[in-house]
Design a protein around this motif. Structure first.
Motif, PDB file in Angstrom:
ATOM      1  N   VAL A   1       0.880  -1.172   0.000  1.00  0.00           N
ATOM      2  CA  VAL A   1       0.000   0.000   0.000  1.00  0.00           C
ATOM      3  C   VAL A   1       0.911   1.214   0.000  1.00  0.00           C
ATOM      4  O   VAL A   1       1.714   1.391   0.919  1.00  0.00           O
ATOM      5  CB  VAL A   1      -0.940   0.005   1.220  1.00  0.00           C
ATOM      6  N   VAL A   2       0.815   2.037  -1.025  1.00  0.00           N
ATOM      7  CA  VAL A   2       1.730   3.154  -1.219  1.00  0.00           C
ATOM      8  C   VAL A   2       1.062   4.427  -0.710  1.00  0.00           C
ATOM      9  O   VAL A   2      -0.063   4.755  -1.104  1.00  0.00           O
ATOM     10  CB  VAL A   2       2.115   3.313  -2.698  1.00  0.00           C
ATOM     11  N   PHE A   3       1.770   5.137   0.171  1.00  0.00           N
ATOM     12  CA  PHE A   3       1.169   6.325   0.781  1.00  0.00           C
ATOM     13  C   PHE A   3       2.243   7.216   1.376  1.00  0.00           C
ATOM     14  O   PHE A   3       3.268   6.739   1.862  1.00  0.00           O
ATOM     15  CB  PHE A   3       0.183   5.922   1.888  1.00  0.00           C
ATOM     16  N   SER A   4       1.994   8.508   1.334  1.00  0.00           N
ATOM     17  CA  SER A   4       2.778   9.497   2.062  1.00  0.00           C
ATOM     18  C   SER A   4       1.816  10.558   2.570  1.00  0.00           C
ATOM     19  O   SER A   4       0.899  10.969   1.834  1.00  0.00           O
ATOM     20  CB  SER A   4       3.835  10.146   1.162  1.00  0.00           C
ATOM     21  N   PRO A   5       1.991  11.037   3.795  1.00  0.00           N
ATOM     22  CA  PRO A   5       1.111  12.119   4.273  1.00  0.00           C
ATOM     23  C   PRO A   5       1.242  13.389   3.450  1.00  0.00           C
ATOM     24  O   PRO A   5       0.369  14.251   3.504  1.00  0.00           O
ATOM     25  CB  PRO A   5       1.575  12.339   5.719  1.00  0.00           C
ATOM     26  N   ARG A   6       2.291  13.466   2.659  1.00  0.00           N
ATOM     27  CA  ARG A   6       2.486  14.637   1.808  1.00  0.00           C
ATOM     28  C   ARG A   6       1.647  14.579   0.533  1.00  0.00           C
ATOM     29  O   ARG A   6       1.720  15.480  -0.305  1.00  0.00           O
ATOM     30  CB  ARG A   6       3.967  14.786   1.469  1.00  0.00           C
ATOM     31  N   TYR A   7       0.820  13.548   0.373  1.00  0.00           N
ATOM     32  CA  TYR A   7      -0.154  13.525  -0.721  1.00  0.00           C
ATOM     33  C   TYR A   7      -1.194  14.637  -0.566  1.00  0.00           C
ATOM     34  O   TYR A   7      -1.712  15.158  -1.550  1.00  0.00           O
ATOM     35  CB  TYR A   7      -0.908  12.196  -0.755  1.00  0.00           C
ATOM     36  N   ASP A   8      -1.567  14.948   0.678  1.00  0.00           N
ATOM     37  CA  ASP A   8      -2.652  15.897   0.922  1.00  0.00           C
ATOM     38  C   ASP A   8      -2.300  17.270   0.358  1.00  0.00           C
ATOM     39  O   ASP A   8      -1.181  17.766   0.532  1.00  0.00           O
ATOM     40  CB  ASP A   8      -2.939  16.006   2.414  1.00  0.00           C
TER      41      ASP A   8
ATOM     42  N   ALA B   1     -12.078  25.675  -2.664  1.00  0.00           N
ATOM     43  CA  ALA B   1     -12.867  26.259  -3.749  1.00  0.00           C
ATOM     44  C   ALA B   1     -13.161  25.248  -4.836  1.00  0.00           C
ATOM     45  O   ALA B   1     -14.014  25.482  -5.694  1.00  0.00           O
ATOM     46  CB  ALA B   1     -12.135  27.467  -4.339  1.00  0.00           C
ATOM     47  N   HIS B   2     -12.449  24.118  -4.851  1.00  0.00           N
ATOM     48  CA  HIS B   2     -12.721  23.042  -5.808  1.00  0.00           C
ATOM     49  C   HIS B   2     -13.411  21.904  -5.062  1.00  0.00           C
ATOM     50  O   HIS B   2     -13.050  21.592  -3.924  1.00  0.00           O
ATOM     51  CB  HIS B   2     -11.413  22.540  -6.425  1.00  0.00           C
ATOM     52  N   PRO B   3     -14.405  21.265  -5.661  1.00  0.00           N
ATOM     53  CA  PRO B   3     -15.128  20.206  -4.945  1.00  0.00           C
ATOM     54  C   PRO B   3     -14.304  18.961  -4.658  1.00  0.00           C
ATOM     55  O   PRO B   3     -14.716  18.125  -3.848  1.00  0.00           O
ATOM     56  CB  PRO B   3     -16.300  19.883  -5.876  1.00  0.00           C
ATOM     57  N   PHE B   4     -13.145  18.792  -5.321  1.00  0.00           N
ATOM     58  CA  PHE B   4     -12.343  17.597  -5.080  1.00  0.00           C
ATOM     59  C   PHE B   4     -11.843  17.580  -3.638  1.00  0.00           C
ATOM     60  O   PHE B   4     -11.350  18.585  -3.114  1.00  0.00           O
ATOM     61  CB  PHE B   4     -11.143  17.574  -6.034  1.00  0.00           C
ATOM     62  N   ASP B   5     -11.955  16.435  -2.990  1.00  0.00           N
ATOM     63  CA  ASP B   5     -11.506  16.273  -1.602  1.00  0.00           C
ATOM     64  C   ASP B   5     -10.004  16.001  -1.613  1.00  0.00           C
ATOM     65  O   ASP B   5      -9.572  14.853  -1.721  1.00  0.00           O
ATOM     66  CB  ASP B   5     -12.269  15.125  -0.941  1.00  0.00           C
ATOM     67  N   SER B   6      -9.211  17.052  -1.491  1.00  0.00           N
ATOM     68  CA  SER B   6      -7.767  16.936  -1.672  1.00  0.00           C
ATOM     69  C   SER B   6      -7.027  16.480  -0.422  1.00  0.00           C
ATOM     70  O   SER B   6      -5.804  16.370  -0.439  1.00  0.00           O
ATOM     71  CB  SER B   6      -7.185  18.280  -2.134  1.00  0.00           C
ATOM     72  N   THR B   7      -7.736  16.211   0.658  1.00  0.00           N
ATOM     73  CA  THR B   7      -7.084  15.697   1.874  1.00  0.00           C
ATOM     74  C   THR B   7      -7.630  14.321   2.260  1.00  0.00           C
ATOM     75  O   THR B   7      -7.448  13.886   3.394  1.00  0.00           O
ATOM     76  CB  THR B   7      -7.273  16.681   3.049  1.00  0.00           C
ATOM     77  N   LYS B   8      -8.277  13.645   1.310  1.00  0.00           N
ATOM     78  CA  LYS B   8      -8.873  12.341   1.634  1.00  0.00           C
ATOM     79  C   LYS B   8      -7.824  11.257   1.822  1.00  0.00           C
ATOM     80  O   LYS B   8      -8.084  10.234   2.459  1.00  0.00           O
ATOM     81  CB  LYS B   8      -9.853  11.920   0.543  1.00  0.00           C
TER      82      LYS B   8
ATOM     83  N   TYR C   1     -15.718  13.387  -4.766  1.00  0.00           N
ATOM     84  CA  TYR C   1     -15.914  14.802  -4.469  1.00  0.00           C
ATOM     85  C   TYR C   1     -16.861  15.048  -3.298  1.00  0.00           C
ATOM     86  O   TYR C   1     -17.577  16.039  -3.281  1.00  0.00           O
ATOM     87  CB  TYR C   1     -16.433  15.512  -5.729  1.00  0.00           C
ATOM     88  N   GLN C   2     -16.848  14.151  -2.334  1.00  0.00           N
ATOM     89  CA  GLN C   2     -17.646  14.377  -1.138  1.00  0.00           C
ATOM     90  C   GLN C   2     -16.916  13.810   0.066  1.00  0.00           C
ATOM     91  O   GLN C   2     -16.013  12.973  -0.058  1.00  0.00           O
ATOM     92  CB  GLN C   2     -19.034  13.764  -1.284  1.00  0.00           C
ATOM     93  N   ALA C   3     -17.295  14.285   1.241  1.00  0.00           N
ATOM     94  CA  ALA C   3     -16.574  13.932   2.463  1.00  0.00           C
ATOM     95  C   ALA C   3     -16.635  12.444   2.764  1.00  0.00           C
ATOM     96  O   ALA C   3     -15.733  11.893   3.401  1.00  0.00           O
ATOM     97  CB  ALA C   3     -17.130  14.739   3.642  1.00  0.00           C
ATOM     98  N   GLU C   4     -17.689  11.762   2.307  1.00  0.00           N
ATOM     99  CA  GLU C   4     -17.850  10.337   2.608  1.00  0.00           C
ATOM    100  C   GLU C   4     -16.915   9.457   1.788  1.00  0.00           C
ATOM    101  O   GLU C   4     -16.791   8.252   2.062  1.00  0.00           O
ATOM    102  CB  GLU C   4     -19.295   9.910   2.337  1.00  0.00           C
ATOM    103  N   THR C   5     -16.258  10.029   0.785  1.00  0.00           N
ATOM    104  CA  THR C   5     -15.442   9.230  -0.126  1.00  0.00           C
ATOM    105  C   THR C   5     -14.358   8.451   0.595  1.00  0.00           C
ATOM    106  O   THR C   5     -14.142   7.266   0.329  1.00  0.00           O
ATOM    107  CB  THR C   5     -14.814  10.144  -1.195  1.00  0.00           C
ATOM    108  N   ALA C   6     -13.635   9.112   1.493  1.00  0.00           N
ATOM    109  CA  ALA C   6     -12.497   8.462   2.163  1.00  0.00           C
ATOM    110  C   ALA C   6     -12.939   7.215   2.915  1.00  0.00           C
ATOM    111  O   ALA C   6     -12.286   6.158   2.834  1.00  0.00           O
ATOM    112  CB  ALA C   6     -11.817   9.452   3.112  1.00  0.00           C
ATOM    113  N   GLY C   7     -14.040   7.294   3.639  1.00  0.00           N
ATOM    114  CA  GLY C   7     -14.520   6.136   4.383  1.00  0.00           C
ATOM    115  C   GLY C   7     -14.944   5.006   3.468  1.00  0.00           C
ATOM    116  O   GLY C   7     -14.678   3.826   3.762  1.00  0.00           O
ATOM    117  N   VAL C   8     -15.581   5.338   2.355  1.00  0.00           N
ATOM    118  CA  VAL C   8     -16.021   4.300   1.415  1.00  0.00           C
ATOM    119  C   VAL C   8     -14.814   3.581   0.819  1.00  0.00           C
ATOM    120  O   VAL C   8     -14.789   2.343   0.714  1.00  0.00           O
ATOM    121  CB  VAL C   8     -16.897   4.919   0.311  1.00  0.00           C
TER     122      VAL C   8
END
Length: 449
Positions: free
Chosen positions: A96-103, A112-119, A415-422
Motif C-alpha cells: 500500500v503506497v502512501f505518504s502524508p504529503r499527498y494531501d 474552492a474546488h469540490p475535489f476532496d484533496s485531503t482524503k 468529491y464528497q466527504a464520505e469518499t475516504a470512508g467508502v
C-alpha cells in the motif's frame, strides 16, 4: 551530472531546493521592482533598460528553475529512460503506497474546488484504525525523475507549469492565482508529483512482488496527457506507470487500463491508446466532462477493449452486470500481465460532479470484482473452498483466463466527504474476502495460481 538523472531521494531535496530558489527569486524581484519604482519616481536617468531587464527576468526565471531548461537539456542529451520512483518500506511490508504529503492544502483555497484533496490521509488512518495496516508497513514513494516527467509530460509542459497561472488553469482553481508560483508548486504540484510517483511505485510493486497487487492511496490523474492538463490533473501518473511497467524490465508484455471513474479517462487514452501493447476498458458518463471523441476512438478502447455508458438512475445493477461479463472477456482475450486500475469513487450517490446513484455496496462490489478477476490474495484465484474462496470469485477467475495477473490500483476522483470512508471500507472488505495483506506478508504466490 546529466540533468535528466536529477531525482528526488526519499523525501527528497531537489524539488525543495528549487522551491526555495523560486521563492528567493520572487522576493528579490519584488525588491528590485521597488527599487526601480523608487528610482523612476525620483527621476533617476537610465532606468528604462533596468526596467526592461527586470521584466524579462521576471518572465523567464520560472522557465529556468521549474523544469523547462533542465528538461530541454535532457531531451538534447537523448536520455529518455523511463526513470525510477522506488518505494521505501520495511521488508515484508504491505504494498500500500502512501505518504502524508499527498494531501493538498493551500491556505484553504483548495476548498474552492469540490475535489476532496485531503482524503488520502483519512483513507490511510481508517485502514490503520480498522487493523488492515500498521503504521510503518506502507511503502513511501520517492519523487519522480526529471527524465520520467519529461517523457510523459513533455519539456514544454513542464516549462509552462513554471508559471503559476498555467497550473491554476489546469487545476481549475482560480483563487490559486492569488498565490505566487513557488507557493502553487510547494502546496499543490509537489504533492501531486509525489502521488504520481506512488502510482508508478504501485505498478512496480504489483509486477515485482509475488503477491501481485498494490494500491496507491492517491493518484489517478487521468485527464492529464503529454503537453496538456485539465480537470484538476497536471501530471498523468497512469501514463507514467504504464510506461514504467512496459519498458522498465518487469517482463510486462501487455497492459490493461481499467478506468471506472465516472469521467472518461481521456488523458491516458490519448497518450497510450495507440500502443498495441495496451487495451482499455472505460466506464463513464458520456454527458460529463471531458467528452473527448478523439480519445474514445483510440484502438486500445475501440478495438481491443470495452466501453460502458453510465445512466442516471441505474443504481449500479446494470453496471455491475456489464463488469462481470466484459472484464473477464477482455482479460481472457487480451491476456495482459498487469491491470492498471483507476478506481474513481465519484460514481457514489450524492457526488456533486458525478451525478450518479451507486450505493456504497455497489462501489465495494465493483472493486472486489476487479481483484477477483485478477486472482490475487491468499484466498483468490482458484484456491480451494476450504481456504475460504468464494464460488463467485473462482468463477470470475476462470472466466478471465484462469491466470493470476498483477493489479495496481489508484484512487482517482471523489468529491464528497464520505469518499475516504467508502474507499477504506472497500479495501478492508477485499482484504477480508481475498486475504490481500496475508498474501503480501507471506511473500508467496496466492494458492491455486
Amino acid at each position: 551530472g546529466n540533468l535528466a538523472t536529477l531525482e528526488r531521494r526519499g523525501r527528497g531535496d531537489a524539488m525543495r531546493w528549487t522551491t526555495l530558489c523560486d521563492f528567493a527569486c520572487f522576493a528579490a524581484g519584488i525588491g528590485v521592482v521597488a527599487w526601480l519604482a523608487d528610482g523612476a519616481a525620483r527621476g533617476v536617468p537610465g532606468m528604462g533598460p533596468w526596467i526592461a531587464a527586470t521584466a524579462a527576468a521576471w518572465l523567464l526565471y520560472p522557465l529556468a528553475l521549474r523544469g523547462g531548461v533542465p528538461a530541454a537539456c535532457a531531451c538534447l542529451a537523448g536520455d529518455d529512460a523511463p526513470g525510477t520512483a522506488s518505494c521505501l518500506g520495511r521488508a515484508g511490508g504491505v504494498p500500500v503506497v502512501f505518504s502524508p504529503r499527498y494531501d493538498i492544502t493551500a491556505c484553504g483555497l483548495e476548498r474552492a474546488h469540490p475535489f476532496d484533496s485531503t482524503k488520502y490521509s483519512r483513507v490511510f488512518r481508517t485502514l490503520v484504525d480498522a487493523g488492515v495496516l500498521e503504521r510503518g508497513e506502507e511503502c513511501v514513494p520517492s519523487q519522480l525523475s526529471l527524465a520520467q516527467l519529461t517523457r510523459a509530460q513533455g519539456w514544454w509542459w513542464l516549462a509552462r507549469l513554471g508559471y503559476g497561472l498555467r497550473a491554476v488553469m489546469a487545476l481549475e482553481l482560480p483563487p490559486l492565482g492569488f498565490l505566487p508560483s513557488w507557493a502553487v508548486w510547494w502546496r499543490v504540484l509537489e504533492p501531486m508529483q509525489l502521488a504520481s510517483a506512488g502510482t508508478v511505485c504501485a505498478a512496480e510493486l504489483a509486477l515485482a512482488r509475488p503477491s501481485a497487487w498494490a494500491i496507491n492511496l492517491g493518484g489517478g490523474f487521468h485527464h492529464a496527457r503529454h503537453g496538456f492538463g485539465h480537470g484538476f490533473c497536471v501530471f498523468n501518473d497512469l501514463t507514467m506507470a504504464a510506461q514504467r511497467a512496459l519498458d522498465g524490465g518487469f517482463g510486462c508484455r501487455r497492459l490493461l487500463y481499467l478506468d471506472l471513474d465516472v469521467h472518461q479517462g481521456d488523458g491516458f487514452e490519448r497518450d497510450m491508446g495507440w500502443d498495441p501493447r495496451v487495451a482499455v476498458v472505460d466506464a463513464f458518463h458520456p454527458g460529463l466532462f471531458p467528452g473527448d471523441a478523439a480519445a474514445a476512438a483510440c484502438p486500445a478502447l475501440a478495438e481491443r477493449g470495452a466501453r460502458f455508458f453510465h445512466r442516471a438512475g441505474d443504481g449500479g445493477d446494470r453496471f455491475l452486470e456489464w463488469l462481470r461479463t466484459e472484464l473477464p472477456r477482455v482479460l481472457a482475450a487480451f491476456d495482459p500481465d498487469l491491470v492498471l486500475y483507476n478506481a474513481g469513487s465519484d460514481v457514489l450517490v450524492g457526488d456533486p460532479l458525478g451525478g450518479m446513484d451507486l450505493p456504497e455496496s455497489a462501489v465495494c462490489e465493483r472493486d472486489a470484482i476487479v481483484f477477483r478477476c485478477c486472482g490475487v490474495g491468499a484466498r483468490g484465484g482458484a484456491a480451494s473452498p476450504a481456504l475460504g474462496t468464494s464460488p463467485e470469485g473462482a468463477r470470475l477467475f476462470r472466466a478471465s483466463g484462469g491466470r493470476r495477473r498483477a493489479v495496481a490500483m489508484a484512487l482517482s476522483g471523489g468529491y464528497q466527504a464520505e469518499t475516504a470512508g467508502v474507499v477504506a471500507r472497500s479495501i478492508a472488505a477485499m482484504d477480508a474476502e481475498l486475504g490481500l495483506v496475508e498474501a503480501a506478508k507471506a511473500g508467496e504466490a496466492p494458492a491455486g495460481s
